[in-house]
Design a protein around this motif. Structure first.
Motif, mmCIF file in Angstrom:
data_model
loop_
_atom_site.group_PDB
_atom_site.id
_atom_site.type_symbol
_atom_site.label_atom_id
_atom_site.label_comp_id
_atom_site.label_asym_id
_atom_site.label_seq_id
_atom_site.Cartn_x
_atom_site.Cartn_y
_atom_site.Cartn_z
ATOM 1 N N ILE A 279 0.846 -1.198 0.000
ATOM 2 C CA ILE A 279 0.000 0.000 0.000
ATOM 3 C C ILE A 279 0.886 1.254 0.000
ATOM 4 O O ILE A 279 0.593 2.235 -0.695
ATOM 5 C CB ILE A 279 -0.948 -0.012 1.205
ATOM 6 C CG1 ILE A 279 -1.993 -1.126 1.048
ATOM 7 C CG2 ILE A 279 -1.634 1.339 1.380
ATOM 8 C CD1 ILE A 279 -2.888 -1.298 2.251
ATOM 9 N N ARG A 283 0.897 4.025 -2.790
ATOM 10 C CA ARG A 283 0.683 5.440 -2.483
ATOM 11 C C ARG A 283 1.826 6.293 -3.023
ATOM 12 O O ARG A 283 1.600 7.396 -3.548
ATOM 13 C CB ARG A 283 0.558 5.637 -0.977
ATOM 14 C CG ARG A 283 -0.711 5.075 -0.367
ATOM 15 C CD ARG A 283 -0.795 5.368 1.109
ATOM 16 N NE ARG A 283 -0.795 6.801 1.362
ATOM 17 C CZ ARG A 283 -0.826 7.344 2.569
ATOM 18 N NH1 ARG A 283 -0.857 6.557 3.640
ATOM 19 N NH2 ARG A 283 -0.840 8.652 2.739
ATOM 20 N N SER A 284 3.056 5.758 -2.907
ATOM 21 C CA SER A 284 4.196 6.509 -3.438
ATOM 22 C C SER A 284 4.093 6.670 -4.952
ATOM 23 O O SER A 284 4.335 7.760 -5.497
ATOM 24 C CB SER A 284 5.507 5.796 -3.070
ATOM 25 O OG SER A 284 5.661 5.714 -1.661
ATOM 26 N N LEU A 286 1.352 6.584 -6.670
ATOM 27 C CA LEU A 286 0.238 7.505 -6.935
ATOM 28 C C LEU A 286 0.654 8.958 -6.699
ATOM 29 O O LEU A 286 0.321 9.850 -7.489
ATOM 30 C CB LEU A 286 -0.949 7.129 -6.042
ATOM 31 C CG LEU A 286 -2.222 7.959 -6.203
ATOM 32 C CD1 LEU A 286 -2.734 7.831 -7.630
ATOM 33 C CD2 LEU A 286 -3.284 7.506 -5.207
ATOM 34 N N GLU A 287 1.386 9.172 -5.605
ATOM 35 C CA GLU A 287 1.837 10.539 -5.329
ATOM 36 C C GLU A 287 2.761 11.035 -6.433
ATOM 37 O O GLU A 287 2.659 12.193 -6.872
ATOM 38 C CB GLU A 287 2.548 10.583 -3.973
ATOM 39 C CG GLU A 287 1.611 10.400 -2.771
ATOM 40 C CD GLU A 287 2.361 10.357 -1.454
ATOM 41 O OE1 GLU A 287 3.611 10.401 -1.511
ATOM 42 O OE2 GLU A 287 1.721 10.258 -0.403
#
Length: 408
Positions: A279, A283-284, A286-287
């Protein structure tokens, strides 16, 4: 309506007669070969008779077998409880108690080679029926609501599954059913446990777990009845029997085969640490993707803003104002020029008209002579003496009468 008359029953048989007839019918069976699993052995010191309890591994059914100690010593001297045997026996019915037993005159303990041959034959039969078909195997859910566990009571397999599963996912729930995992009653207990867990709507996956052991110890997990029960389950079943090298038939029927109970724990629940790491990586990514998108769009906006039309929006208005002024000036000059040219043309035309106008001629002293019918007289022979005439001057008119006409 009247009741129909009841028929008079025949003379009923006494229980003794029924027992005698059953015993007589069983006596006609003669000697038979019987295959089963030894559930209990009773050797009384000094007695020549040995009592065995023979059990069907696939059903909750057993029979008492009596034999001579010499027969047992000759055919299976090292016989232990749980062993598979084939015996030659004659069925006997004890009328006084209404019980059926076997009297054996030959007992053979099934050897490892024969067991393996039977298992291979059963394996081919089940494979031909489609119980091993990979297309029907179901994938366990990613995160089960509850895990059903069938294993021995306080066994190492139970401890391995529970410990490793909870280490991977602390919130996992288990419904554990403890059964015998070897011996005469193992198959029936495991099948009953399967039915109970399969009927539980909260159980999303069932794990069959047992530690290592010899081939004979793992025989219950190669039983035909157990294999068919696993095949009939609507809930995915994970088989974790023995070690990696062990391969009972239930491994081929189960939806997932785990090499060990520890491996089964890894297969039924995800690793919380791995999921948190994944996750975090997601998230990384996605960021980074959002940041790159924002940077790219910001750069595009900066390019748009750097264009003159956005950097100085009034430039476009000023340019258009200059163009409009130039066009207006051109229009004024063009219109003035055209009006001047038209004025000149009109003056010339007026001058020509004035020069050609009869009034101008009259102003020079000429006159227009017309007859009374308005015809302009251009020659003397067009009138006769005494004809009235009208003379038009530059200013006013005269009336005259022709006195005399002369021609040149």
């Amino acid at each position: 309506m009247t009741d129909a008359p009841r028929s008079t029953p025949e003379e009923p048989w006494p229980v003794r007669v029924v027992s005698q007839k059953v015993g007589a019918w069983i006596a006609k069976l003669g000697w038979v070969w019987v295959d089963g699993q030894v559930a209990q052995i009773s050797r009384r010191p000094g007695a020549g008779t040995v009592f065995l309890t023979l059990r069907d591994p696939s059903a909750d059914l057993s029979l008492t077998v009596t034999t001579n100690r010499d027969v047992l010593d000759a055919g299976a001297p090292e016989l232990r409880e749980g062993a598979r045997v084939v015996l030659h026996a004659k069925p006997e019915f004890y009328a006084a108690r209404g019980t059926l037993s076997l009297r054996a005159d030959e007992i053979r303990q099934v050897g490892l080679g024969e067991l393996l041959a039977r298992l291979e034959k059963l394996k081919k039969l089940l494979a031909a029926e489609g119980l091993f078909d990979r297309s029907r195997k179901r994938r366990p859910p990613f995160l089960p609501q509850r895990v059903g566990l069938i294993t021995g009571r306080a066994s190492a397999a139970e401890r391995d599954v529970l410990t490793n599963a909870r280490r991977r996912w602390p919130a996992v729930e288990f419904r554990t059913v403890n059964v015998a995992v070897q011996g005469p009653g193992a198959v029936s207990q495991i099948v009953d446990a399967l039915r109970v867990l399969d009927a539980d709507e909260h159980v999303d996956v069932i794990v069959l777990a047992r530690g290592g052991g010899g081939i004979e110890d793992l025989l219950p997990f190669s039983d035909e009845a157990l294999c068919r029960a696993v095949f009939a389950c609507r809930t995915p079943v994970v088989s974790a029997i023995g070690h990696e090298t062990d391969a009972p038939l239930v491994d081929y029927v189960a939806d997932v085969r785990a090499s060990t109970p520890t491996d089964a724990a890894k297969r039924v629940v995800p690793d919380l640490a791995d999921e948190v790491r994944l996750i975090g990586q997601a998230r990384s990514r996605l960021e980074r993707a959002v940041r790159n998108l924002l940077d790219r769009e910001s750069h595009r906006l900066a390019l748009f803003r750097s264009r003159p039309v956005l950097a100085r929006p009034q430039v476009m208005v000023e340019q258009r104002a200059v163009e409009v002024t130039a066009l207006r000036d051109r229009s004024i000059r063009s219109l003035t020029h055209r009006l001047g040219a038209a004025t000149d043309d009109l003056g010339h035309t007026v001058a020509r008209l004035r020069a050609l106008s009869p009034a101008a001629t009259l102003d020079r002293g000429y006159a227009i002579v017309q007859r009374t019918d308005g015809h302009v007289v251009r020659a003397a022979d067009e009138v006769a003496g005494g004809d009235p005439l009208r003379v038009r001057l530059a200013e006013g008119e005269l009336t005259a009468t022709v006195q005399e006409t002369r021609t040149r």
